[in-house]
Design an enzyme around this catalytic site. Structure first.
Site, short mmCIF file in Angstrom:
data_model
loop_
_atom_site.label_atom_id
_atom_site.label_comp_id
_atom_site.label_asym_id
_atom_site.label_seq_id
_atom_site.Cartn_x
_atom_site.Cartn_y
_atom_site.Cartn_z
N TYR A 51 0.83 -1.21 0.00
CA TYR A 51 0.00 0.00 0.00
C TYR A 51 0.85 1.25 0.00
O TYR A 51 2.08 1.17 0.12
CB TYR A 51 -0.98 -0.01 1.19
CG TYR A 51 -0.35 0.29 2.54
CD1 TYR A 51 0.50 -0.62 3.18
CD2 TYR A 51 -0.61 1.49 3.19
CE1 TYR A 51 1.06 -0.34 4.41
CE2 TYR A 51 -0.06 1.78 4.43
CZ TYR A 51 0.78 0.86 5.03
OH TYR A 51 1.34 1.15 6.25
N ARG A 70 8.32 4.55 -4.50
CA ARG A 70 8.27 3.55 -3.42
C ARG A 70 7.22 2.49 -3.71
O ARG A 70 7.43 1.30 -3.45
CB ARG A 70 8.01 4.22 -2.07
CG ARG A 70 8.07 3.23 -0.91
CD ARG A 70 7.99 3.89 0.44
NE ARG A 70 6.71 4.52 0.67
CZ ARG A 70 6.41 5.25 1.74
NH1 ARG A 70 7.32 5.45 2.67
NH2 ARG A 70 5.22 5.79 1.89
N ARG A 118 -6.94 -20.82 -2.66
CA ARG A 118 -6.00 -20.62 -1.56
C ARG A 118 -4.81 -21.58 -1.64
O ARG A 118 -4.97 -22.79 -1.54
CB ARG A 118 -6.70 -20.78 -0.21
CG ARG A 118 -5.78 -20.39 0.95
CD ARG A 118 -6.43 -20.58 2.31
NE ARG A 118 -5.51 -20.17 3.37
CZ ARG A 118 -4.47 -20.90 3.78
NH1 ARG A 118 -4.23 -22.09 3.25
NH2 ARG A 118 -3.66 -20.45 4.72
N HIS A 120 -0.32 -21.09 -0.78
CA HIS A 120 0.67 -20.07 -0.44
C HIS A 120 1.45 -19.57 -1.67
O HIS A 120 1.69 -18.38 -1.80
CB HIS A 120 1.67 -20.62 0.60
CG HIS A 120 1.07 -20.78 1.96
ND1 HIS A 120 0.02 -21.62 2.21
CD2 HIS A 120 1.38 -20.19 3.14
CE1 HIS A 120 -0.30 -21.55 3.49
NE2 HIS A 120 0.51 -20.69 4.08
N LYS A 165 6.41 -1.77 1.96
CA LYS A 165 5.20 -1.20 2.57
C LYS A 165 4.07 -2.21 2.40
O LYS A 165 3.15 -2.06 1.58
CB LYS A 165 4.87 0.17 1.96
CG LYS A 165 4.02 1.03 2.89
CD LYS A 165 4.04 2.49 2.51
CE LYS A 165 2.98 3.31 3.22
NZ LYS A 165 3.09 3.39 4.67
C1 LIG Z 1 6.31 1.52 9.65
C2 LIG Z 1 6.33 2.91 9.09
N1 LIG Z 1 7.48 3.60 9.11
C3 LIG Z 1 7.55 4.86 8.62
C4 LIG Z 1 6.43 5.49 8.09
C5 LIG Z 1 6.54 6.90 7.56
O1 LIG Z 1 6.51 6.89 6.15
P1 LIG Z 1 6.00 8.17 5.34
O2 LIG Z 1 6.90 9.31 5.69
O3 LIG Z 1 6.14 7.78 3.91
O4 LIG Z 1 4.57 8.41 5.75
C6 LIG Z 1 5.22 4.81 8.03
C7 LIG Z 1 4.04 5.44 7.47
O5 LIG Z 1 2.95 4.92 7.46
C8 LIG Z 1 5.17 3.46 8.53
O6 LIG Z 1 4.03 2.76 8.50
#
Ligand SMILES: Cc1ncc(COP(=O)(O)O)c(C=O)c1O
Length: 307
Positions: A51, A70, A118, A120, A165
């Site tokens: 995300y 990113r 389903r 893995h 992320k």
């Molecule tokens: C685990 C984590 N670290 C750092 C950040 C900060 O990232 P950003 O500056 O892109 O919001 C986030 C943002 O949600 C996060 O979930």
């Protein structure tokens, strides 16, 4: 009429009509309550997806090229083909922004490996699920800006790909809940004695006027504000360095800060119930907060900033 006034009036009208937000799902814009994903979606079954959260000021995306980069890195790391071109991403997000009344928003983008029986291992063929929504970006309340927030320290119990992320956020969820249970806003995690990050923010230590952040590697998410902090520090003549930070160093900090898309830069004034420095937001926080606001204003003033 001032635009922000217009926006809040528009919001009141929408709220009184019980208006539903519009979201984007797999090529269509539809009311939130009509957006449905099959239960066999691998996002639901395995948390198999990534995300992004992108802030919007004055209806302009802030640091979009960095967020898009990113998003592409996260997709590549979990081997999901990027479903859209850069211009398709931008078009869908801009359309979503324009369909909502708020001047300040945060756009949430969510991509999963799609729907499959389903198992893995990756399915032979599946089409990524793409979901996007936007919400009003609420400014941090003035009294919180004035006083700062409390944090607790915690052992980092997450996996070793925190650079992705990922929508698999159970470790972050449990960490945040531990903070909430201790009446704190955020946690500061440590792995093998070294500071990593918060549950949803990057953490910064200020010592002798210099800003120190954790090394950028697989143990933290490289927040978009990580690069921005470096730029802002340079612009303000404040030293900036990535370094291994111990718990002892954390407790000797002059100031502690956190950064995230929704909190911008915020002072942490208490850690484990003890005051940080003088127990109030310090001079480095104030300078960086001003510089952050200036970067937002410059983004609005420069049409090239939205790409
Ligand atoms: C685990 C984590 N670290 C750092 C950040 C900060 O990232 P950003 O500056 O892109 O919001 C986030 C943002 O949600 C996060 O979930």
């Amino acid at each position: 009429m001032h635009t922000s006034q217009l926006d809040s009036n528009a919001l009141n009208t929408l709220e009184s009509k019980d208006h539903e937000p519009t979201v984007y799902l797999n090529g269509a814009f539809l009311p939130l309550s009509e957006a449905k994903v099959p239960v066999l979606d691998r996002g639901f079954i395995f948390g198999d997806g990534i995300y992004e959260v992108v802030p919007v000021y004055a209806r302009r995306l802030f640091r979009w090229p960095e967020h898009l980069a990113r998003l592409k890195r996260s997709l590549a790391k979990i081997r999901i083909d990027n479903p859209y071109s850069d211009s398709q991403w931008l078009a869908l997000i801009e359309s979503l922004i324009q369909q909502h009344p708020w001047s300040e928003q945060f756009v949430y983008l969510h991509i999963t490996r799609g729907v499959a029986k389903r198992d893995h291992a990756f399915p032979k063929a599946s089409k990524p699920t793409v979901f996007a929504m936007t919400s009003a970006l609420q400014a941090v309340p003035q009294h919180v800006r004035r006083e700062g927030v409390a944090a607790i320290t915690l052992d980092d119990q997450r996996w070793l790909h925190c650079d992705i992320k990922s929508i698999s956020l159970l470790g972050n969820v449990l960490a945040r809940q531990a903070a909430v249970d201790a009446d704190a806003a955020e946690c500061i995690q440590f792995r093998d004695g070294q500071m990593t990050e918060g549950s949803s923010s990057n953490i910064w230590l200020v010592r002798h006027g210099e800003v120190l952040g954790a090394p950028v590697d697989h143990r933290i998410l490289e927040g978009i504000r990580v690069g921005l902090m470096e730029t802002l520090c340079h612009g303000c003549g404040i030293g900036f360095r990535n370094a291994a930070i111990s718990r002892e160093e954390l407790f000797q900090a002059d100031e502690l800060l956190l950064t995230s898309a929704t909190k911008e830069v915020l002072a942490i004034t208490k850690v484990d119930h003890k005051p940080v420095g003088e127990g109030k937001p310090g001079p480095v926080y104030h300078r960086l907060y001003e510089a952050y606001q200036a970067a937002i204003a410059a983004n609005g003033a420069n049409p090239q900033a939205i790409r």
